[in-house]
Design a protein around this motif. Structure first.
Motif, PDB file in Angstrom:
ATOM      1  N   PRO A  75     -44.875  -3.584  48.724  1.00  0.00           N
ATOM      2  CA  PRO A  75     -43.993  -4.679  48.297  1.00  0.00           C
ATOM      3  C   PRO A  75     -42.810  -4.927  49.236  1.00  0.00           C
ATOM      4  O   PRO A  75     -42.428  -6.090  49.450  1.00  0.00           O
ATOM      5  N   GLN A  76     -42.248  -3.887  49.822  1.00  0.00           N
ATOM      6  CA  GLN A  76     -41.115  -4.103  50.727  1.00  0.00           C
ATOM      7  C   GLN A  76     -41.560  -4.761  52.034  1.00  0.00           C
ATOM      8  O   GLN A  76     -40.837  -5.568  52.600  1.00  0.00           O
ATOM      9  N   ASP A  79     -41.935  -8.413  51.185  1.00  0.00           N
ATOM     10  CA  ASP A  79     -40.620  -9.069  51.115  1.00  0.00           C
ATOM     11  C   ASP A  79     -40.064  -9.354  52.511  1.00  0.00           C
ATOM     12  O   ASP A  79     -39.592 -10.463  52.785  1.00  0.00           O
ATOM     13  N   GLU A  82     -42.017 -12.150  54.209  1.00  0.00           N
ATOM     14  CA  GLU A  82     -41.654 -13.484  53.722  1.00  0.00           C
ATOM     15  C   GLU A  82     -40.337 -13.946  54.352  1.00  0.00           C
ATOM     16  O   GLU A  82     -40.202 -15.111  54.718  1.00  0.00           O
ATOM     17  N   ARG A  83     -39.384 -13.027  54.481  1.00  0.00           N
ATOM     18  CA  ARG A  83     -38.125 -13.364  55.156  1.00  0.00           C
ATOM     19  C   ARG A  83     -38.385 -13.777  56.603  1.00  0.00           C
ATOM     20  O   ARG A  83     -37.826 -14.755  57.098  1.00  0.00           O
TER      21      ARG A  83
END
Length: 102
Positions: A75-76, A79, A82-83
């Motif tokens: 998940p990290q 994230d 996506e950034r």
């Protein structure tokens, strides 16, 4: 080992501080995702002119294909990815990903 090479074409308006922040976030993944051996980030310094507009990039070295697969699903990582895509010219088209077994 796997060298997960990602080449980036940032939007022209992307500030140096934004690039540094995303590289710090990518590097920080080493502390939370098992199997990451090393992370290197930086600008292209080749004089060959064959970069296809990809002027920045990073390499995440992982200890196995399985570690790479866990990294991609973490998940990290998602994230941070996506950034990163939000900063690139053309979204995902502003990235070139190449994984090489070493």
């Amino acid at each position: 080992m796997i060298s997960h090479c990602v080449f980036v074409r940032f939007k022209s308006a992307t500030a140096s501080s934004e690039k540094l922040a995303i590289y710090e976030a990518i590097t920080a993944l080493k502390d939370v995702i098992p199997g990451i051996i090393d992370v290197k980030c930086g600008q292209n310094v080749s004089s060959e002119g064959l970069n296809g507009g990809f002027l920045d990039g990073f390499i995440v070295t992982l200890d196995s294909i399985e570690a790479r697969d866990e990294y991609l699903a973490h998940p990290q990582h998602i994230d941070v990815g996506e950034r990163l895509i939000g900063l690139t010219d053309g979204g995902a088209a502003g990235l070139l990903v190449f994984d090489m077994a070493t």
